[in-house]
Design an enzyme around this catalytic site. Sequence first.
Site, PDB file in Angstrom:
ATOM      1  N   HIS A   1       0.830  -1.213   0.000  1.00 16.47           N
ATOM      2  CA  HIS A   1       0.000   0.000   0.000  1.00 16.47           C
ATOM      3  C   HIS A   1       0.861   1.259   0.000  1.00 16.47           C
ATOM      4  O   HIS A   1       0.570   2.225  -0.723  1.00 16.47           O
ATOM      5  CB  HIS A   1      -0.952   0.008   1.195  1.00 16.47           C
ATOM      6  CG  HIS A   1      -1.933  -1.122   1.187  1.00 16.47           C
ATOM      7  ND1 HIS A   1      -2.780  -1.378   2.237  1.00 16.47           N
ATOM      8  CD2 HIS A   1      -2.197  -2.070   0.247  1.00 16.47           C
ATOM      9  CE1 HIS A   1      -3.528  -2.428   1.955  1.00 16.47           C
ATOM     10  NE2 HIS A   1      -3.187  -2.869   0.752  1.00 16.47           N
TER      11      HIS A   1
ATOM     12  N   HIS B   1      -9.046  -2.019  -5.540  1.00 21.67           N
ATOM     13  CA  HIS B   1      -8.002  -2.341  -4.572  1.00 21.67           C
ATOM     14  C   HIS B   1      -6.973  -3.297  -5.186  1.00 21.67           C
ATOM     15  O   HIS B   1      -5.777  -3.222  -4.858  1.00 21.67           O
ATOM     16  CB  HIS B   1      -8.564  -2.954  -3.293  1.00 21.67           C
ATOM     17  CG  HIS B   1      -7.506  -3.177  -2.262  1.00 21.67           C
ATOM     18  ND1 HIS B   1      -6.996  -2.155  -1.500  1.00 21.67           N
ATOM     19  CD2 HIS B   1      -6.796  -4.284  -1.919  1.00 21.67           C
ATOM     20  CE1 HIS B   1      -6.034  -2.627  -0.724  1.00 21.67           C
ATOM     21  NE2 HIS B   1      -5.889  -3.921  -0.965  1.00 21.67           N
TER      22      HIS B   1
ATOM     23  N   ASP C   1      -3.042  -2.670  -5.220  1.00 19.16           N
ATOM     24  CA  ASP C   1      -2.031  -3.659  -4.816  1.00 19.16           C
ATOM     25  C   ASP C   1      -1.020  -3.907  -5.928  1.00 19.16           C
ATOM     26  O   ASP C   1       0.190  -3.984  -5.679  1.00 19.16           O
ATOM     27  CB  ASP C   1      -2.706  -4.985  -4.462  1.00 19.16           C
ATOM     28  CG  ASP C   1      -3.152  -5.053  -3.006  1.00 19.16           C
ATOM     29  OD1 ASP C   1      -2.797  -4.159  -2.222  1.00 19.16           O
ATOM     30  OD2 ASP C   1      -3.857  -6.026  -2.666  1.00 19.16           O
TER      31      ASP C   1
ATOM     32  N   HIS D   1      -0.152 -11.055  -5.228  1.00 19.71           N
ATOM     33  CA  HIS D   1       1.212 -10.644  -4.903  1.00 19.71           C
ATOM     34  C   HIS D   1       2.256 -11.579  -5.512  1.00 19.71           C
ATOM     35  O   HIS D   1       3.260 -11.128  -6.060  1.00 19.71           O
ATOM     36  CB  HIS D   1       1.393 -10.584  -3.393  1.00 19.71           C
ATOM     37  CG  HIS D   1       0.404  -9.708  -2.699  1.00 19.71           C
ATOM     38  ND1 HIS D   1       0.279  -8.355  -2.977  1.00 19.71           N
ATOM     39  CD2 HIS D   1      -0.528  -9.980  -1.750  1.00 19.71           C
ATOM     40  CE1 HIS D   1      -0.670  -7.839  -2.213  1.00 19.71           C
ATOM     41  NE2 HIS D   1      -1.170  -8.806  -1.457  1.00 19.71           N
TER      42      HIS D   1
END
Length: 307
Positions: free
Chosen positions: A78, A241, A245, A268
Amino acid sequence: MLQQRTLKSITRAVGVGLHSGQRVELTLRPAPVDSGIVFRRVDLPEPVEIAMRAEAVTDTRLASTVSTNGAKVQTVEHLMSACAGLGIDNLLIDITADEVPILDGSASSFVFLLQSAGIVLQEAPRRFIKVTKPVEVREGEGHDLKWARLVPYHGYKLSFEIDFDHRVVNASGQRFEFDLGSGSYSRDIARARTFGFTKEVEYMRSKGLALGGGLDNAIVMDDTKVLNAGGLRYDDEFVKHKILDAMGDLYVIGRPLLAAYNAFRSGHALNNKLLRELLAREDAYEIVTFEDQRQAPAGFAEVARAW
């Protein structure tokens, strides 16, 4: 020339880690040209610096964790997203624990901190990683398929599609495209919060995770509805979001990208795998600067405003 950027002054924040629940202090400091973004664990007997690079990512379970010499910093995405959205090149981040504070669960608090400190231009050109050939990574098949790719583009835009079988997510839209050159990162992306489901939160807490999570720093849903009293900040907050990310995950490479990022159900781990695949293919990218900022992509010369 399109110049590098750092902070004008020091700024600080205090919060708790999303997974550890630990209190943590963060101090953001100006940094010299070409130093990049560096975390410094100042709580250790001897401070350890962790420079942002794709190879520094050592854990991608639930968040992006970077580490070196036995020291780590969790949940960097973030803050890194805010740096990417505002075009911060050089920054020293002192941190007193092993996890970046979650604050409100989005990047907006970090945007506010960075803007409050002031952003200044430095006497050195911004160095971009320009993608010159498509690079793609894929995992799974059928219902388990997920993929992410980078393709050449004069600028930086991200297109993301999620796939959650939940009535609220379905109603909100599962695909979004964002172009950084629009200058609207702070308004359209930064306020999107991390999200989860009550059954997942209960399971994670049983495993010693999400100890700092709650309705004040995440969107939480049961089987049918959003539990947060204020509802959603954006109609399509979930997929936004994921773009937030991805911007943070990709900025770990250490330089801004010139590319179009497209992804389906990425996360991720796959985002970092994509960076490593790009760097492994020396024919797929080049380092470029813009001595004449008029040749830079639209919107890249302006210093982004907070709101």
